[in-house]
Design a protein around this motif. Structure first.
Motif, PDB file in Angstrom:
ATOM      1  N   LYS A 217      12.796  14.359 -53.427  1.00 31.25           N
ATOM      2  CA  LYS A 217      13.680  13.604 -52.525  1.00 31.25           C
ATOM      3  C   LYS A 217      13.062  13.403 -51.137  1.00 31.25           C
ATOM      4  CE  LYS A 217      18.093  14.615 -54.741  1.00 31.25           C
ATOM      5  NZ  LYS A 217      19.487  15.084 -54.556  1.00 31.25           N
ATOM      6  N   ALA A 218      11.906  12.748 -51.125  1.00 33.43           N
ATOM      7  CA  ALA A 218      11.290  12.407 -49.843  1.00 33.43           C
ATOM      8  C   ALA A 218      12.232  11.517 -49.035  1.00 33.43           C
ATOM      9  CB  ALA A 218       9.959  11.705 -50.077  1.00 33.43           C
ATOM     10  N   HIS A 219      12.949  10.628 -49.724  1.00 32.36           N
ATOM     11  CA  HIS A 219      14.035   9.840 -49.134  1.00 32.36           C
ATOM     12  C   HIS A 219      15.206   9.914 -50.113  1.00 32.36           C
ATOM     13  CE1 HIS A 219      11.592   7.970 -45.916  1.00 32.36           C
ATOM     14  NE2 HIS A 219      10.615   8.033 -46.803  1.00 32.36           N
ATOM     15  N   ASP A 220      16.407  10.035 -49.598  1.00 32.49           N
ATOM     16  CA  ASP A 220      17.572  10.280 -50.457  1.00 32.49           C
ATOM     17  C   ASP A 220      18.094   9.033 -51.161  1.00 32.49           C
ATOM     18  OD1 ASP A 220      17.680  13.003 -49.939  1.00 32.49           O
ATOM     19  OD2 ASP A 220      18.864  12.703 -48.106  1.00 32.49           O
ATOM     20  N   GLY A 221      17.776   7.857 -50.629  1.00 34.73           N
ATOM     21  CA  GLY A 221      18.310   6.617 -51.193  1.00 34.73           C
ATOM     22  C   GLY A 221      17.730   6.280 -52.553  1.00 34.73           C
ATOM     23  N   THR A 222      18.415   5.382 -53.253  1.00 37.43           N
ATOM     24  CA  THR A 222      17.988   5.005 -54.608  1.00 37.43           C
ATOM     25  C   THR A 222      17.043   3.803 -54.625  1.00 37.43           C
ATOM     26  OG1 THR A 222      19.974   3.628 -54.825  1.00 37.43           O
ATOM     27  CG2 THR A 222      20.110   5.886 -55.641  1.00 37.43           C
ATOM     28  N   LEU A 230      -2.939   8.150 -44.596  1.00 38.13           N
ATOM     29  CA  LEU A 230      -3.588   7.856 -43.332  1.00 38.13           C
ATOM     30  C   LEU A 230      -4.985   8.476 -43.332  1.00 38.13           C
ATOM     31  CD1 LEU A 230      -0.638   8.416 -40.819  1.00 38.13           C
ATOM     32  CD2 LEU A 230      -1.135   6.454 -42.297  1.00 38.13           C
ATOM     33  N   SER A 231      -5.815   8.051 -42.402  1.00 39.18           N
ATOM     34  CA  SER A 231      -7.216   8.486 -42.429  1.00 39.18           C
ATOM     35  C   SER A 231      -7.366   9.983 -42.156  1.00 39.18           C
ATOM     36  CB  SER A 231      -8.042   7.690 -41.419  1.00 39.18           C
ATOM     37  OG  SER A 231      -7.492   7.777 -40.127  1.00 39.18           O
ATOM     38  N   ASP A 232      -6.386  10.611 -41.490  1.00 41.48           N
ATOM     39  CA  ASP A 232      -6.480  12.049 -41.222  1.00 41.48           C
ATOM     40  C   ASP A 232      -5.853  12.897 -42.329  1.00 41.48           C
ATOM     41  OD1 ASP A 232      -3.816  11.554 -40.871  1.00 41.48           O
ATOM     42  OD2 ASP A 232      -3.698  12.259 -38.802  1.00 41.48           O
ATOM     43  N   GLY A 233      -5.457  12.256 -43.424  1.00 41.20           N
ATOM     44  CA  GLY A 233      -4.905  13.004 -44.551  1.00 41.20           C
ATOM     45  C   GLY A 233      -3.394  13.074 -44.583  1.00 41.20           C
ATOM     46  N   LYS A 234      -2.736  12.679 -43.503  1.00 42.69           N
ATOM     47  CA  LYS A 234      -1.271  12.648 -43.525  1.00 42.69           C
ATOM     48  C   LYS A 234      -0.795  11.462 -44.374  1.00 42.69           C
ATOM     49  CE  LYS A 234      -0.650  14.833 -38.988  1.00 42.69           C
ATOM     50  NZ  LYS A 234      -2.076  14.977 -38.642  1.00 42.69           N
ATOM     51  N   ILE A 235       0.486  11.457 -44.708  1.00 45.35           N
ATOM     52  CA  ILE A 235       1.051  10.398 -45.541  1.00 45.35           C
ATOM     53  C   ILE A 235       2.256   9.801 -44.827  1.00 45.35           C
ATOM     54  CG2 ILE A 235       2.208   9.872 -47.722  1.00 45.35           C
ATOM     55  CD1 ILE A 235       0.607  12.126 -49.007  1.00 45.35           C
ATOM     56  N   LEU A 236       2.316   8.497 -44.791  1.00 44.30           N
ATOM     57  CA  LEU A 236       3.464   7.798 -44.225  1.00 44.30           C
ATOM     58  C   LEU A 236       4.244   7.144 -45.363  1.00 44.30           C
ATOM     59  CD1 LEU A 236       3.797   5.894 -40.978  1.00 44.30           C
ATOM     60  CD2 LEU A 236       4.410   4.645 -43.046  1.00 44.30           C
ATOM     61  N   THR A 237       5.555   7.347 -45.361  1.00 46.53           N
ATOM     62  CA  THR A 237       6.393   6.787 -46.419  1.00 46.53           C
ATOM     63  C   THR A 237       7.479   5.898 -45.820  1.00 46.53           C
ATOM     64  OG1 THR A 237       7.921   8.688 -46.391  1.00 46.53           O
ATOM     65  CG2 THR A 237       6.059   8.783 -47.930  1.00 46.53           C
ATOM     66  N   THR A 238       7.927   4.941 -46.618  1.00 45.60           N
ATOM     67  CA  THR A 238       9.108   4.143 -46.277  1.00 45.60           C
ATOM     68  C   THR A 238      10.092   4.276 -47.433  1.00 45.60           C
ATOM     69  OG1 THR A 238       8.235   2.103 -47.291  1.00 45.60           O
ATOM     70  CG2 THR A 238       7.748   2.495 -44.949  1.00 45.60           C
ATOM     71  N   GLY A 239      11.379   4.307 -47.091  1.00 44.84           N
ATOM     72  CA  GLY A 239      12.401   4.449 -48.113  1.00 44.84           C
ATOM     73  C   GLY A 239      13.775   4.213 -47.517  1.00 44.84           C
ATOM     74  N   PHE A 240      14.782   4.796 -48.158  1.00 43.90           N
ATOM     75  CA  PHE A 240      16.165   4.563 -47.756  1.00 43.90           C
ATOM     76  C   PHE A 240      16.916   5.886 -47.689  1.00 43.90           C
ATOM     77  CE2 PHE A 240      14.630   0.633 -49.420  1.00 43.90           C
ATOM     78  CZ  PHE A 240      15.284  -0.372 -48.725  1.00 43.90           C
ATOM     79  N   GLN A 263      12.396   8.530 -39.097  1.00 45.15           N
ATOM     80  CA  GLN A 263      13.060   7.540 -38.247  1.00 45.15           C
ATOM     81  C   GLN A 263      13.908   6.607 -39.107  1.00 45.15           C
ATOM     82  OE1 GLN A 263      10.457   5.269 -35.725  1.00 45.15           O
ATOM     83  NE2 GLN A 263       9.411   7.069 -34.885  1.00 45.15           N
ATOM     84  N   GLU A 264      15.122   6.355 -38.655  1.00 44.90           N
ATOM     85  CA  GLU A 264      15.960   5.355 -39.304  1.00 44.90           C
ATOM     86  C   GLU A 264      15.887   4.066 -38.501  1.00 44.90           C
ATOM     87  OE1 GLU A 264      19.875   6.828 -39.937  1.00 44.90           O
ATOM     88  OE2 GLU A 264      19.237   8.225 -41.518  1.00 44.90           O
ATOM     89  N   MET A 265      15.837   2.926 -39.224  1.00 49.89           N
ATOM     90  CA  MET A 265      15.592   1.656 -38.535  1.00 49.89           C
ATOM     91  C   MET A 265      16.769   0.698 -38.583  1.00 49.89           C
ATOM     92  SD  MET A 265      11.573   1.108 -39.346  1.00 49.89           S
ATOM     93  CE  MET A 265      11.654   1.960 -40.905  1.00 49.89           C
ATOM     94  N   ASP A 266      17.185   0.280 -39.765  1.00 43.54           N
ATOM     95  CA  ASP A 266      18.287  -0.677 -39.857  1.00 43.54           C
ATOM     96  C   ASP A 266      18.920  -0.570 -41.238  1.00 43.54           C
ATOM     97  OD1 ASP A 266      16.655  -2.075 -41.675  1.00 43.54           O
ATOM     98  OD2 ASP A 266      15.868  -3.386 -40.130  1.00 43.54           O
ATOM     99  N   SER A 267      19.863  -1.436 -41.508  1.00 37.86           N
ATOM    100  CA  SER A 267      20.602  -1.374 -42.776  1.00 37.86           C
ATOM    101  C   SER A 267      20.241  -2.495 -43.742  1.00 37.86           C
ATOM    102  CB  SER A 267      22.110  -1.423 -42.492  1.00 37.86           C
ATOM    103  OG  SER A 267      22.499  -0.310 -41.699  1.00 37.86           O
ATOM    104  N   SER A 268      19.126  -3.186 -43.513  1.00 36.66           N
ATOM    105  CA  SER A 268      18.702  -4.218 -44.451  1.00 36.66           C
ATOM    106  C   SER A 268      18.325  -3.591 -45.782  1.00 36.66           C
ATOM    107  CB  SER A 268      17.511  -4.991 -43.883  1.00 36.66           C
ATOM    108  OG  SER A 268      17.860  -5.661 -42.694  1.00 36.66           O
ATOM    109  N   ASP A 290      13.261 -10.028 -45.959  1.00 38.20           N
ATOM    110  CA  ASP A 290      13.859 -10.259 -44.642  1.00 38.20           C
ATOM    111  C   ASP A 290      12.833 -10.939 -43.731  1.00 38.20           C
ATOM    112  OD1 ASP A 290      12.276  -8.275 -43.357  1.00 38.20           O
ATOM    113  OD2 ASP A 290      13.696  -6.731 -43.936  1.00 38.20           O
ATOM    114  N   CYS A 291      13.127 -11.010 -42.453  1.00 43.06           N
ATOM    115  CA  CYS A 291      12.342 -11.852 -41.540  1.00 43.06           C
ATOM    116  C   CYS A 291      11.524 -11.055 -40.541  1.00 43.06           C
ATOM    117  CB  CYS A 291      13.285 -12.800 -40.786  1.00 43.06           C
ATOM    118  SG  CYS A 291      14.394 -13.738 -41.849  1.00 43.06           S
ATOM    119  N   THR A 292      11.291  -9.776 -40.784  1.00 42.02           N
ATOM    120  CA  THR A 292      10.693  -8.934 -39.754  1.00 42.02           C
ATOM    121  C   THR A 292       9.370  -8.305 -40.179  1.00 42.02           C
ATOM    122  OG1 THR A 292      11.871  -6.955 -40.513  1.00 42.02           O
ATOM    123  CG2 THR A 292      12.979  -8.340 -38.877  1.00 42.02           C
TER     124      THR A 292
END
Length: 507
Positions: A217-222, A230-240, A263-268, A290-292
């Motif tokens: 459950k890296a992100h709780d949404g479905t 990333l180049s230093d070995g860390k990982i960036l994820t996007t989810g809901f 970080q939470e961004m928007d509800s799109s 979306d448009c962003t």
């Protein structure tokens, strides 16, 4: 004063701005595919742009020279060898004429595009890779090793291929209980990170077939998640989130217990496609549907992920292609470029740092990954790892002569002792895909490129004003050439050792 310095973060990318190109520089009448796949549907390199398009009777994608603009004729030839819709296309990082495609017909195909683009429909692939039982939607070339390609299918299986021989090297079929959403290599190509419908983030050693780290459950949404190394070995994820808000998270691979940043961004509801630039340590998030386009800078200091700005337009994007750094316009301080897919148009969008000087801005353009691979497929299989070999963008990048306009042939492994060396049809699918360059060719490429670089820089220095600026340019170029010579020396030494092993009968 110290309080004020704490508020204003010092960064040369704080004022990066996005700008769409003029309508006459877009591609019009491109029938972008309507498949409901959550991928980018587009990819670009310094020579070509590839866009998955609507096609009757099977799957197809469009390949056009990067300089092409204006209306695309409906009779423009397509790459159309698949029997079902194409879901992903990826240009090879080591040859700008080689592209892989994945399709609902369960196959992966590798194509060699002629210099100048297609003059007739292309139906015969250089190599066809068969090993998945369901549609294939994800492709990822190894960042530093020649000929290694990864594919992930809806059968929850990851396959790793040597496209030079058509051989399936590894098959990871028991690590994901559900649909795989994304796969990304780390910078050295020693591990991959994956996201899955079961909401887990995994770090996997593909050669050993072992899961190194897992975060449930890296992100709780479905809704689908995405992850990039990333180049230093860390990982960036996007989810809901559980409340369907879009999120961005940063993870330390040494400790998956809690995210470093969330970080939470928007509800799109559009999936955020992350594109990472290791040269600037910037991440661009394109909202699918979306448009962003949001962009961030990642730093070692807290809060680690710094929001820079948001590009917004009137029309939603159906996908987006990210141009490799070798293709950006360094004379305009362009640090990234997207190709935004509309319903019937492809629109370039440039990310630019505002600078007044006409000189090459070395601080914006550290050495970037070049075409030359650091390893051969057999080296990587044997356990070696290496980051990509870097090249300077000073004066604009040009491919080494050894790789321009050359029709390359598939490699074949040396025969056993006492047998003649022959290329078996079973081992060598075709004679047009990705050959390893010989030591002579590589050395010749370096020697041929050095005078050309020197000549270009001499002209630049003559036109530049000020002795200090000339000295800085000379020192930067000297540093770049020294790094190039060192990397090529290591490469030649590796090849000589390999040749010695062949001669002694060890391989």
């Amino acid at each position: 004063m110290s309080f004020r310095r704490g508020i204003v973060r010092q960064s040369k990318f704080r004022h990066v701005f996005a700008q769409a190109w003029k309508p006459e520089n877009c591609l019009d009448d491109v029938r972008v595919t309507r498949v409901t796949w959550e991928g980018p549907l587009c990819d670009a390199n310094p020579k070509f742009i590839a866009v998955i398009v609507e096609a009757g009777g099977g799957g197809a994608f469009l390949v056009l020279p990067l300089s092409k603009s204006g209306r695309v004729d409906q009779n423009t030839p397509l790459v159309c060898g698949h029997t079902a819709p194409v879901l992903d296309v990826q240009w090879c990082p080591h040859d700008d004429s080689i592209i892989a495609s994945a399709s609902e017909d369960t196959t992966v195909k590798v194509w060699q595009i002629p210099d100048g683009g297609l003059t007739s429909p292309m139906t015969e692939a250089a190599v066809t890779l068969e090993g998945h039982s369901k549609r294939v939607g994800i492709l990822a070339w190894h960042p530093s090793t020649l000929n290694i390609l990864l594919s992930a299918g809806c059968d929850n299986v990851i396959c790793l291929w040597d496209v030079g021989t058509g051989e399936q090297l590894y098959r990871l079929d028991d690590m994901h209980p559900d649909l795989i959403y994304s796969v990304c290599w780390n910078r050295e190509g020693s591990a991959i990170c994956t996201t899955c419908k079961d909401k887990a983030l995994r770090v996997i050693d593909p050669r050993r077939g072992t899961v190194l780290q897992v975060r449930e459950k890296a992100h709780d949404g479905t809704r689908p998640m995405r992850a990039v190394f990333l180049s230093d070995g860390k990982i960036l994820t996007t989810g809901f989130s559980r409340m369907s808000e879009r999120q961005l998270a940063l993870w330390d691979t040494d400790d998956f217990s809690e995210p470093m940043v969330m970080q939470e961004m928007d509800s799109s509801n559009g999936v955020l496609l992350p594109f990472y630039d290791p040269d600037t340590n910037m991440v661009y998030l394109c909202g699918k549907g979306d448009c962003t386009i949001r962009y961030f800078e990642v730093t070692e200091e807290p809060p680690h992920v710094h929001f820079l700005s948001l590009y917004s337009s009137k029309e939603p994007q159906r996908g987006a292609g990210f141009l490799s750094k070798r293709g950006v316009d360094v004379n305009k301080c362009e640090i990234a470029r997207f190709y935004k897919l509309h319903e019937r148009k492809v629109e370039p969008i440039s990310m630019t740092v505002p600078r007044k000087s006409d000189l090459f801005q070395g601080d914006l353009y550290p050495d970037t990954a070049g075409l030359e691979p650091a390893l051969l497929a057999e080296d990587w299989v044997a356990g070696q790892d290496a980051p990509p070999l870097l090249v300077s963008l000073s004066g604009g990048y040009e491919a080494p002569p050894s790789r321009q306009g050359v029709a390359v042939r598939a490699r074949h492994r040396p025969s056993s002792a006492g047998e003649p060396e022959e290329s078996s049809p079973a081992q060598t699918p075709v004679d047009t895909v990705l050959s390893a360059a010989s030591p002579d060719t590589e050395a010749g490429g370096v020697c041929a490129a050095a005078p050309a670089l020197a000549g270009e820089d001499t002209q630049e220095r003559e036109g530049a004003g000020g002795e200090e600026e000339q000295l800085c340019e000379i020192l930067l170029e000297l540093k770049a050439l020294r790094a190039l010579v060192l990397s090529q020396g290591q490469r030649i030494e590796q090849l000589e050792q390999q040749l010695a092993r062949f001669e002694e009968g060890e391989v």
